[in-house]
Scaffold this active site. Sequence first.
Site, short mmCIF file in Angstrom:
data_model
loop_
_atom_site.label_atom_id
_atom_site.label_comp_id
_atom_site.label_asym_id
_atom_site.label_seq_id
_atom_site.Cartn_x
_atom_site.Cartn_y
_atom_site.Cartn_z
CD GLN A 88 -2.70 -1.22 2.52
OE1 GLN A 88 -2.91 -0.23 3.21
NE2 GLN A 88 -3.08 -2.43 2.85
N1 LIG Z 1 -6.25 -15.83 -8.83
C1 LIG Z 1 -5.17 -15.59 -8.12
N2 LIG Z 1 -5.24 -14.83 -7.00
C2 LIG Z 1 -4.11 -14.60 -6.31
C3 LIG Z 1 -2.85 -15.13 -6.70
N3 LIG Z 1 -1.92 -14.72 -5.80
C4 LIG Z 1 -2.57 -13.98 -4.89
N4 LIG Z 1 -3.89 -13.90 -5.18
C5 LIG Z 1 -4.93 -13.18 -4.42
O1 LIG Z 1 -4.65 -11.79 -4.46
C6 LIG Z 1 -5.02 -11.17 -3.22
C7 LIG Z 1 -3.86 -10.42 -2.62
O2 LIG Z 1 -2.84 -11.33 -2.24
P1 LIG Z 1 -1.70 -10.95 -1.20
O3 LIG Z 1 -0.71 -12.05 -1.26
O4 LIG Z 1 -2.25 -10.58 0.12
O5 LIG Z 1 -1.10 -9.64 -1.88
P2 LIG Z 1 0.10 -8.73 -1.38
O6 LIG Z 1 0.90 -8.37 -2.59
O7 LIG Z 1 0.83 -9.39 -0.28
O8 LIG Z 1 -0.67 -7.42 -0.86
P3 LIG Z 1 -0.14 -6.32 0.23
O9 LIG Z 1 0.30 -7.08 1.43
O10 LIG Z 1 -1.32 -5.44 0.51
O11 LIG Z 1 0.97 -5.57 -0.42
C8 LIG Z 1 -5.57 -12.30 -2.32
O12 LIG Z 1 -6.97 -12.33 -2.44
C9 LIG Z 1 -4.94 -13.55 -2.93
O13 LIG Z 1 -5.73 -14.69 -2.68
C10 LIG Z 1 -2.80 -15.94 -7.89
O14 LIG Z 1 -1.76 -16.45 -8.33
N5 LIG Z 1 -3.98 -16.12 -8.55
#
Ligand SMILES: Nc1nc2c(ncn2[C@@H]2O[C@H](COP(=O)(O)OP(=O)(O)OP(=O)(O)O)[C@@H](O)[C@H]2O)c(=O)[nH]1
Length: 182
Positions: free
Chosen positions: A75
């Site tokens: 974020q």
């Molecule tokens: N369809 C799909 N969804 C995914 C994949 N990887 C992550 N997601 C989804 O994307 C969303 C965000 O995933 P996070 O891993 O929390 O993302 P992040 O980059 O860590 O986000 P921040 O911690 O806010 O920076 C979640 O709902 C996950 O389930 C993927 O390979 N495919």
Amino acid sequence: MAGLFRKVYDWLLRTFWATEMDVTMIGLQNAGKTSLLRVLSGGEFTIDSIPTVGFNMKKVQRGHVTLKCWDLGGQPRFRPMWERYCRGVDAIVFIVDIADQALLPQAKDELHSLMSQPSLQGIPLLVLGNKSDLPNKLSVDELIEALSLKVIGNREVSCYGISAKEETNLDAVIQWLMKFAR
Ligand SMILES: Nc1nc2c(ncn2[C@@H]2O[C@H](COP(=O)(O)OP(=O)(O)OP(=O)(O)O)[C@@H](O)[C@H]2O)c(=O)[nH]1
Ligand SMILES: [Mg+2]
């Protein structure tokens, strides 16, 4: 017999040739950084992953190499700390949601601004287009173009398409990172 030999060989490598490397994972919110790290470290993929506040660290063990992975919040309020956590690491992984094309210009700006920091010169960069399981996703070539990766110099740069959800291409990610273990 071959299995036993392999086990002894792996044990010898782990005991006498243990290597630890630091890897920082960055990218905009919702790109899938925490999901990828959870899956790489042997956990289950979950659809209701909670946004990272600050950072999270997990170790991923492969043979004699321990990848100490720093997963940073994506974020806007957490982005100013990306540079500090990227300093001196063995590799930087920049993760992009390739099914959310509206956010690509922002991802490009954040990536280029970080890569222009003198403190991060020369650190290898792996760009991962995540969520390849979703429809309307970008191809790797389109992602390279959208992020203008070809103008990033002074370091090794690679780009792969992956899916943390379906565990697609994750071996290639580990293999690429392990090239930089010292
Ligand atoms: N369809 C799909 N969804 C995914 C994949 N990887 C992550 N997601 C989804 O994307 C969303 C965000 O995933 P996070 O891993 O929390 O993302 P992040 O980059 O860590 O986000 P921040 O911690 O806010 O920076 C979640 O709902 C996950 O389930 C993927 O390979 N495919
Ligand atoms: Mg996260």
